[in-house]
Design a protein around this motif. Structure first.
Motif, mmCIF file in Angstrom:
data_model
loop_
_atom_site.group_PDB
_atom_site.id
_atom_site.type_symbol
_atom_site.label_atom_id
_atom_site.label_comp_id
_atom_site.label_asym_id
_atom_site.label_seq_id
_atom_site.Cartn_x
_atom_site.Cartn_y
_atom_site.Cartn_z
ATOM 1 N N SER A 87 -4.610 -0.417 -4.969
ATOM 2 C CA SER A 87 -3.705 0.028 -3.907
ATOM 3 C C SER A 87 -3.449 1.518 -4.032
ATOM 4 O O SER A 87 -3.699 2.133 -5.074
ATOM 5 C CB SER A 87 -2.393 -0.755 -3.935
ATOM 6 O OG SER A 87 -1.702 -0.571 -5.162
ATOM 7 N N LEU A 133 1.127 2.971 2.606
ATOM 8 C CA LEU A 133 0.763 2.033 1.548
ATOM 9 C C LEU A 133 -0.513 1.322 1.968
ATOM 10 O O LEU A 133 -0.598 0.779 3.078
ATOM 11 C CB LEU A 133 1.880 1.011 1.308
ATOM 12 C CG LEU A 133 1.569 -0.153 0.348
ATOM 13 C CD1 LEU A 133 1.195 0.362 -1.037
ATOM 14 C CD2 LEU A 133 2.755 -1.110 0.276
ATOM 15 N N ILE A 134 -1.495 1.323 1.081
ATOM 16 C CA ILE A 134 -2.812 0.751 1.377
ATOM 17 C C ILE A 134 -3.197 -0.224 0.275
ATOM 18 O O ILE A 134 -3.048 0.069 -0.906
ATOM 19 C CB ILE A 134 -3.874 1.871 1.488
ATOM 20 C CG1 ILE A 134 -3.670 2.670 2.781
ATOM 21 C CG2 ILE A 134 -5.282 1.308 1.440
ATOM 22 C CD1 ILE A 134 -4.565 3.889 2.904
ATOM 23 N N TYR A 135 -3.691 -1.416 0.677
ATOM 24 C CA TYR A 135 -4.294 -2.366 -0.258
ATOM 25 C C TYR A 135 -5.800 -2.362 -0.043
ATOM 26 O O TYR A 135 -6.283 -2.696 1.042
ATOM 27 C CB TYR A 135 -3.834 -3.810 0.008
ATOM 28 C CG TYR A 135 -2.381 -4.137 -0.155
ATOM 29 C CD1 TYR A 135 -1.484 -3.297 -0.809
ATOM 30 C CD2 TYR A 135 -1.885 -5.338 0.351
ATOM 31 C CE1 TYR A 135 -0.145 -3.638 -0.947
ATOM 32 C CE2 TYR A 135 -0.556 -5.698 0.213
ATOM 33 C CZ TYR A 135 0.316 -4.833 -0.432
ATOM 34 O OH TYR A 135 1.630 -5.187 -0.560
ATOM 35 N N ARG A 136 -6.540 -1.991 -1.075
ATOM 36 C CA ARG A 136 -8.011 -2.051 -1.010
ATOM 37 C C ARG A 136 -8.557 -1.403 0.264
ATOM 38 O O ARG A 136 -9.522 -1.873 0.868
ATOM 39 C CB ARG A 136 -8.492 -3.494 -1.083
ATOM 40 C CG ARG A 136 -8.116 -4.252 -2.347
ATOM 41 C CD ARG A 136 -8.998 -3.885 -3.514
ATOM 42 N NE ARG A 136 -8.861 -4.836 -4.625
ATOM 43 C CZ ARG A 136 -9.482 -4.709 -5.789
ATOM 44 N NH1 ARG A 136 -10.270 -3.676 -6.008
ATOM 45 N NH2 ARG A 136 -9.324 -5.604 -6.745
ATOM 46 N N ILE A 173 -0.927 -1.381 5.123
ATOM 47 C CA ILE A 173 -0.041 -2.520 4.973
ATOM 48 C C ILE A 173 0.425 -3.047 6.329
ATOM 49 O O ILE A 173 0.592 -4.261 6.524
ATOM 50 C CB ILE A 173 1.172 -2.154 4.078
ATOM 51 C CG1 ILE A 173 1.976 -3.398 3.704
ATOM 52 C CG2 ILE A 173 2.056 -1.116 4.733
ATOM 53 C CD1 ILE A 173 1.248 -4.363 2.835
ATOM 54 N N THR A 182 -4.455 -11.928 1.880
ATOM 55 C CA THR A 182 -4.178 -10.668 1.197
ATOM 56 C C THR A 182 -4.381 -10.809 -0.306
ATOM 57 O O THR A 182 -4.906 -9.905 -0.964
ATOM 58 C CB THR A 182 -2.737 -10.207 1.501
ATOM 59 O OG1 THR A 182 -2.599 -9.999 2.917
ATOM 60 C CG2 THR A 182 -2.395 -8.922 0.770
ATOM 61 N N LEU A 186 -6.873 -8.641 -2.722
ATOM 62 C CA LEU A 186 -6.481 -7.959 -3.949
ATOM 63 C C LEU A 186 -7.348 -8.399 -5.128
ATOM 64 O O LEU A 186 -7.755 -7.574 -5.948
ATOM 65 C CB LEU A 186 -5.012 -8.213 -4.251
ATOM 66 C CG LEU A 186 -4.013 -7.576 -3.285
ATOM 67 C CD1 LEU A 186 -2.598 -8.081 -3.556
ATOM 68 C CD2 LEU A 186 -4.057 -6.053 -3.374
ATOM 69 N N ASP A 207 1.542 -5.875 -3.690
ATOM 70 C CA ASP A 207 1.151 -4.891 -4.695
ATOM 71 C C ASP A 207 1.793 -3.545 -4.369
ATOM 72 O O ASP A 207 2.171 -3.282 -3.220
ATOM 73 C CB ASP A 207 -0.369 -4.738 -4.788
ATOM 74 C CG ASP A 207 -0.762 -3.998 -6.054
ATOM 75 O OD1 ASP A 207 -0.385 -4.464 -7.151
ATOM 76 O OD2 ASP A 207 -1.418 -2.944 -5.966
ATOM 77 N N HIS A 208 1.909 -2.697 -5.397
ATOM 78 C CA HIS A 208 2.530 -1.389 -5.179
ATOM 79 C C HIS A 208 2.136 -0.423 -6.282
ATOM 80 O O HIS A 208 2.969 0.198 -6.929
ATOM 81 C CB HIS A 208 4.059 -1.533 -5.105
ATOM 82 C CG HIS A 208 4.689 -0.483 -4.238
ATOM 83 N ND1 HIS A 208 5.614 0.410 -4.714
ATOM 84 C CD2 HIS A 208 4.509 -0.179 -2.934
ATOM 85 C CE1 HIS A 208 5.993 1.215 -3.742
ATOM 86 N NE2 HIS A 208 5.334 0.881 -2.647
ATOM 87 N N THR A 209 0.855 -0.278 -6.507
ATOM 88 C CA THR A 209 0.246 0.593 -7.504
ATOM 89 C C THR A 209 0.889 0.390 -8.883
ATOM 90 O O THR A 209 1.204 -0.714 -9.276
ATOM 91 C CB THR A 209 0.270 2.080 -7.079
ATOM 92 O OG1 THR A 209 1.597 2.577 -7.088
ATOM 93 C CG2 THR A 209 -0.340 2.258 -5.705
ATOM 94 N N GLY A 257 -0.787 -9.156 -7.059
ATOM 95 C CA GLY A 257 -1.082 -7.789 -7.480
ATOM 96 C C GLY A 257 -1.185 -7.667 -8.985
ATOM 97 O O GLY A 257 -2.090 -7.002 -9.509
#
Length: 392
Positions: free
Chosen positions: A23, A32-35, A39, A51, A55, A188-190, A347
């Motif tokens: 992320s 905010l980006i997942y893969r 978001i 989702t 992940l 997730d959030h890094t 995540g």
């Protein structure tokens, strides 16, 4: 000993500790980006389990892959019988987050793979934890209230099944979809505190269960996952307050913080909070409950205070916006952080697997940060030891 305080890099803020493809956050732009996926796009179009697949595997599933993944999750929902029996022996007033942190290591005892670390085996373990954390949370809520845990309903999707096991009633489709979106937003959030804790633990070649238990421990702290319940307590206290703006002004004047404002990374707004605010407004209108209206008054008054005092504007975060949303769904206050965990486990597992295969040989890089010693120093020979009778 020296009383001088000399600390650098407090909280590792701004220190890059690893590479990750899971992320990404742009705090200045509120992204905010997942893969690779925004978001907002996932919240509008995806589901939590899709989702979670993204992940874990790095790509969105095909129809066949998605259906198989959902079936694998459904098949893993039930807990081993010894876990249900063990939970019935826990003190009824135990904190739900403590229950989660206690039960996850119990699940490792029933793991059929032993200490095997292959990627696909850890995917299986991840699916098991994604499936079981909702079951643990719902089962504990019923056990502590003197009720028998309800079995999972395999006809229901992930969020709807959790609400069924928790409340004993099948939720309406809109509520289940809203909760599913919440799970997407929190997945997730890094390198937040709990994710870093999980990765640090498994860098020792500890198990995925140990890593998730560490993540749960970090999330239980009030500076991380516990803020949403504190926001809701504040809103409950303000239910009959006739002048919320005056209350906010006085509260800030006394040196207190308004819970749910500010974020370590986002400077122009948390994209998750923006989404949840819209959801809260809609839920308030649908249910006739006034919690969103109260939160909106607190938000306006707090922002006005910052402006009046010439301070940097601190915006409401995801905890501020999620509290009334969860409450209007019938989620008890002390289950709000477990809801966070039910989502974030996807995540954590993705990060754990990434950490465990950090190099080409599939070996984690043991975390071993360096500290700057600022204590007493008497040279390389050390301080002279004196017997207790001669010490002053």
């Amino acid at each position: 000993m020296s009383s001088e305080v000399h600390v650098k890099n407090i909280g590792l803020r701004g220190v890059t500790v690893a590479d990750s493809a899971i992320s990404f956050i742009d705090g200045e732009k509120g992204v905010l980006i997942y893969r690779g996926y925004r978001i907002e796009d996932l919240a509008d179009n995806s589901s939590y389990l899709e989702t979670a697949y993204l992940l874990l595997y790095g790509t969105l599933p095909t129809i066949e892959q998605g259906e198989k993944f959902v079936e694998r999750v459904k098949a893993a929902r039930r807990l081993p019988e010894f876990v249900y029996q063990g939970m019935k022996q826990f003190p009824a007033d135990a904190e739900p987050m403590d229950i989660l942190q206690a039960v996850v290591p119990m699940l490792s005892m029933a793991d059929e793979y032993g200490d095997t670390f292959e990627r696909e085996k850890n995917i299986d373990r991840s699916i098991g934890l994604i499936a079981k954390l909702p079951t643990i949370t719902a089962a504990w809520h019923r056990i502590r209230n003197g009720l028998e845990p309800l079995p999972p309903d395999q006809s229901l999707d992930h969020a709807a099944n959790f609400l069924w096991m928790l409340q004993g009633e099948k939720p309406n489709a809109a509520t289940a979809r809203d909760l599913d979106i919440c799970l997407v937003l929190h997945a997730d959030h890094t390198f937040n505190a709990s994710t870093f804790a999980a990765r640090e633990v498994v860098s020792t070649r500890a198990s995925l269960y140990a890593g998730v238990a560490a993540g749960l421990g970090a999330l239980s702290g009030s500076l991380h996952g516990g803020a949403n319940s504190r926001v809701m307590k504040m809103l409950l206290d303000l239910e009959h307050e006739t002048d919320i703006a005056a209350w906010v002004k006085e509260w800030i004047a006394q040196g207190h913080k308004i819970m749910g404002f500010g974020h370590a990374i986002y400077k122009t707004g948390d994209p998750r909070a923006v989404y949840l605010k819209k959801m809260g407004k809609r839920l308030g209108e649908q249910t006739g409950q006034n919690w969103f209206a109260i939160s909106e008054q607190v938000e306006r008054a707090t922002l006005a205070e910052f402006t009046q005092k010439g301070k940097t504007t601190i915006l409401p975060n995801v905890d501020f916006m999620s509290a009334p949303v969860y409450y209007m769904m019938g989620i008890p206050l002390d289950l709000m952080t477990p809801i966070f965990a039910i989502s974030r486990v996807a995540g954590w597992c993705a990060h754990i697997i990434e950490e465990q295969f950090a190099d080409a040989q599939g070996k984690p890089a043991l975390y071993r940060p360096k500290a700057e010693y600022v204590g007493e120093y008497c040279g390389l020979m050390g301080c002279e030891y004196s017997p207790p009778a001669k010490r002053k």
